[in-house]
Design a protein around this motif. Structure first.
Motif, PDB file in Angstrom:
ATOM      1  N   CYS A  39       0.827  -1.208   0.000  1.00  0.00           N
ATOM      2  CA  CYS A  39       0.000   0.000   0.000  1.00  0.00           C
ATOM      3  C   CYS A  39       0.863   1.260   0.000  1.00  0.00           C
ATOM      4  CB  CYS A  39      -0.943   0.005   1.199  1.00  0.00           C
ATOM      5  SG  CYS A  39      -2.307  -1.158   1.044  1.00  0.00           S
ATOM      6  N   LEU A  40       1.972   1.235   0.728  1.00  0.00           N
ATOM      7  CA  LEU A  40       2.875   2.381   0.730  1.00  0.00           C
ATOM      8  C   LEU A  40       3.474   2.602  -0.660  1.00  0.00           C
ATOM      9  CD1 LEU A  40       4.194   4.568   2.466  1.00  0.00           C
ATOM     10  CD2 LEU A  40       6.058   2.974   2.879  1.00  0.00           C
ATOM     11  N   LEU A  41       3.844   1.529  -1.336  1.00  0.00           N
ATOM     12  CA  LEU A  41       4.372   1.658  -2.697  1.00  0.00           C
ATOM     13  C   LEU A  41       3.293   2.136  -3.670  1.00  0.00           C
ATOM     14  CD1 LEU A  41       6.754  -1.410  -2.832  1.00  0.00           C
ATOM     15  CD2 LEU A  41       7.389   1.007  -2.905  1.00  0.00           C
ATOM     16  N   MET A  42       2.051   1.736  -3.454  1.00  0.00           N
ATOM     17  CA  MET A  42       0.956   2.245  -4.278  1.00  0.00           C
ATOM     18  C   MET A  42       0.800   3.748  -4.081  1.00  0.00           C
ATOM     19  SD  MET A  42      -0.339  -0.206  -6.084  1.00  0.00           S
ATOM     20  CE  MET A  42      -1.964   0.296  -6.547  1.00  0.00           C
ATOM     21  N   PHE A  43       0.947   4.204  -2.838  1.00  0.00           N
ATOM     22  CA  PHE A  43       0.892   5.635  -2.559  1.00  0.00           C
ATOM     23  C   PHE A  43       2.043   6.367  -3.254  1.00  0.00           C
ATOM     24  CE2 PHE A  43       2.696   8.974   0.233  1.00  0.00           C
ATOM     25  CZ  PHE A  43       1.761   9.958  -0.012  1.00  0.00           C
ATOM     26  N   VAL A  44       3.239   5.834  -3.145  1.00  0.00           N
ATOM     27  CA  VAL A  44       4.405   6.454  -3.776  1.00  0.00           C
ATOM     28  C   VAL A  44       4.230   6.508  -5.296  1.00  0.00           C
ATOM     29  CG1 VAL A  44       6.887   6.156  -4.213  1.00  0.00           C
ATOM     30  CG2 VAL A  44       5.984   5.898  -1.898  1.00  0.00           C
ATOM     31  N   LEU A 111       0.005  -7.815  -4.424  1.00  0.00           N
ATOM     32  CA  LEU A 111       0.085  -6.359  -4.426  1.00  0.00           C
ATOM     33  C   LEU A 111       1.545  -5.901  -4.304  1.00  0.00           C
ATOM     34  CD1 LEU A 111      -1.650  -3.720  -4.355  1.00  0.00           C
ATOM     35  CD2 LEU A 111      -1.412  -3.835  -1.873  1.00  0.00           C
ATOM     36  N   LEU A 112       2.283  -6.506  -3.401  1.00  0.00           N
ATOM     37  CA  LEU A 112       3.680  -6.121  -3.205  1.00  0.00           C
ATOM     38  C   LEU A 112       4.551  -6.534  -4.387  1.00  0.00           C
ATOM     39  CD1 LEU A 112       5.881  -4.910  -1.449  1.00  0.00           C
ATOM     40  CD2 LEU A 112       6.082  -7.116  -0.283  1.00  0.00           C
ATOM     41  N   ALA A 113       4.356  -7.725  -4.898  1.00  0.00           N
ATOM     42  CA  ALA A 113       5.210  -8.226  -5.985  1.00  0.00           C
ATOM     43  C   ALA A 113       4.960  -7.485  -7.292  1.00  0.00           C
ATOM     44  CB  ALA A 113       4.985  -9.723  -6.180  1.00  0.00           C
ATOM     45  N   ALA A 114       3.765  -6.977  -7.498  1.00  0.00           N
ATOM     46  CA  ALA A 114       3.460  -6.228  -8.724  1.00  0.00           C
ATOM     47  C   ALA A 114       3.841  -4.755  -8.604  1.00  0.00           C
ATOM     48  CB  ALA A 114       1.983  -6.365  -9.064  1.00  0.00           C
ATOM     49  N   SER A 115       4.431  -4.362  -7.486  1.00  0.00           N
ATOM     50  CA  SER A 115       4.752  -2.953  -7.269  1.00  0.00           C
ATOM     51  C   SER A 115       5.745  -2.365  -8.271  1.00  0.00           C
ATOM     52  CB  SER A 115       5.234  -2.726  -5.837  1.00  0.00           C
ATOM     53  OG  SER A 115       6.416  -3.445  -5.588  1.00  0.00           O
ATOM     54  N   PRO A 116       6.724  -3.104  -8.799  1.00  0.00           N
ATOM     55  CA  PRO A 116       7.579  -2.476  -9.813  1.00  0.00           C
ATOM     56  C   PRO A 116       6.799  -1.981 -11.031  1.00  0.00           C
ATOM     57  CG  PRO A 116       8.635  -4.458  -8.996  1.00  0.00           C
ATOM     58  CD  PRO A 116       7.243  -4.423  -8.419  1.00  0.00           C
ATOM     59  N   VAL A 118       3.579  -1.081 -11.029  1.00  0.00           N
ATOM     60  CA  VAL A 118       2.731   0.060 -10.656  1.00  0.00           C
ATOM     61  C   VAL A 118       3.583   1.313 -10.479  1.00  0.00           C
ATOM     62  CG1 VAL A 118       2.589  -0.035  -8.124  1.00  0.00           C
ATOM     63  CG2 VAL A 118       0.611   0.603  -9.429  1.00  0.00           C
ATOM     64  N   LEU A 119       4.829   1.155 -10.067  1.00  0.00           N
ATOM     65  CA  LEU A 119       5.725   2.314  -9.998  1.00  0.00           C
ATOM     66  C   LEU A 119       6.000   2.858 -11.400  1.00  0.00           C
ATOM     67  CD1 LEU A 119       8.134   1.079  -7.206  1.00  0.00           C
ATOM     68  CD2 LEU A 119       6.531   2.989  -7.041  1.00  0.00           C
ATOM     69  N   LEU A 120       6.186   1.957 -12.359  1.00  0.00           N
ATOM     70  CA  LEU A 120       6.343   2.381 -13.748  1.00  0.00           C
ATOM     71  C   LEU A 120       5.077   3.086 -14.233  1.00  0.00           C
ATOM     72  CD1 LEU A 120       7.846   2.435 -16.478  1.00  0.00           C
ATOM     73  CD2 LEU A 120       6.865   0.166 -16.917  1.00  0.00           C
ATOM     74  N   ASN A 121       3.928   2.552 -13.868  1.00  0.00           N
ATOM     75  CA  ASN A 121       2.658   3.177 -14.229  1.00  0.00           C
ATOM     76  C   ASN A 121       2.576   4.598 -13.673  1.00  0.00           C
ATOM     77  OD1 ASN A 121      -0.091   2.853 -15.403  1.00  0.00           O
ATOM     78  ND2 ASN A 121      -0.684   3.233 -13.276  1.00  0.00           N
ATOM     79  N   GLY A 122       3.025   4.780 -12.441  1.00  0.00           N
ATOM     80  CA  GLY A 122       3.013   6.113 -11.843  1.00  0.00           C
ATOM     81  C   GLY A 122       3.935   7.074 -12.570  1.00  0.00           C
ATOM     82  N   LEU A 123       5.098   6.590 -12.990  1.00  0.00           N
ATOM     83  CA  LEU A 123       6.018   7.444 -13.740  1.00  0.00           C
ATOM     84  C   LEU A 123       5.433   7.836 -15.093  1.00  0.00           C
ATOM     85  CD1 LEU A 123       9.451   5.770 -12.974  1.00  0.00           C
ATOM     86  CD2 LEU A 123       8.614   7.984 -12.162  1.00  0.00           C
ATOM     87  N   VAL A 124       4.809   6.888 -15.766  1.00  0.00           N
ATOM     88  CA  VAL A 124       4.184   7.191 -17.048  1.00  0.00           C
ATOM     89  C   VAL A 124       3.052   8.194 -16.854  1.00  0.00           C
ATOM     90  CG1 VAL A 124       2.840   6.219 -18.965  1.00  0.00           C
ATOM     91  CG2 VAL A 124       4.854   5.017 -18.122  1.00  0.00           C
ATOM     92  N   ALA A 125       2.257   8.019 -15.809  1.00  0.00           N
ATOM     93  CA  ALA A 125       1.155   8.946 -15.536  1.00  0.00           C
ATOM     94  C   ALA A 125       1.674  10.344 -15.228  1.00  0.00           C
ATOM     95  CB  ALA A 125       0.307   8.431 -14.372  1.00  0.00           C
ATOM     96  N   GLY A 126       2.817  10.422 -14.545  1.00  0.00           N
ATOM     97  CA  GLY A 126       3.350  11.726 -14.171  1.00  0.00           C
ATOM     98  C   GLY A 126       4.088  12.432 -15.288  1.00  0.00           C
TER      99      GLY A 126
END
Length: 161
Positions: A39-44, A111-116, A118-126
């Motif tokens: 959840c913390l990585l999803m927030f980040v 959720l934790l294992a798929a975090s890399p 979702v982090l890429l998704n956040g970068l693309v969104a930003g």
């Protein structure tokens, strides 16, 4: 095996990793740690998108971050516990032999294992914003998360561990 090795191993076989996690014994503190880290990585992962929205729409970034923090760190864990329980009940109806703990580990670890991704998704969104690239990366994340969760849940409900 440490989490830093278990995450890449999940991409080759989520069932094997969940089986190994369940073999360590029932420890709710470990399940909660996986959940809170995920959840913390999803927030980040939301931060680049929130910064973009705040800049484009001339909004206060702190308010957007506070709302996202509340959603991902305080509300999402409660909902994920409920989803894990419902998935176990559904598996029981299909003759699953696992436990509620196994269903929680399967969901929280996915959720934790798929975090890399979702982090890429956040970068693309930003950095790129809405468009085909964001949709493709989002689809990849949903697919990876679903694969990890279903693969882990099947293993957990077989009663292996």
């Amino acid at each position: 095996m440490p989490v830093t090795r278990d995450i890449p191993a999940t991409y080759t076989g989520p069932g094997k990793v969940v089986r190994r996690l369940l073999a360590r014994g029932e420890r709710e503190d470990r399940a909660l740690a996986y959940l809170m880290a995920g959840c913390l990585l999803m927030f980040v992962a939301q931060l680049p998108r929130l910064a973009r929205e705040a800049h484009i729409n001339d909004q206060e970034l702190n308010m957007l971050m506070g709302a996202s923090l509340m959603a991902w760190v305080f509300l999402a864990p409660l909902m994920l516990y409920c989803i894990a329980a419902l998935s176990h009940i559904a598996a029981k109806l299909m003759r699953g032999k696992g436990t509620f703990y196994g269903a929680r580990i399967a969901l929280f670890w996915a959720l934790l294992a798929a975090s890399p991704v979702v982090l890429l998704n956040g970068l693309v969104a930003g950095f790129i914003g809405p468009g085909p690239a964001l949709q493709i990366v989002g689809l990849i994340w949903v697919s990876v998360f679903g694969w990890f969760w279903i693969g882990g849940l099947i293993t957990a409900e077989k009663g292996q561990g």
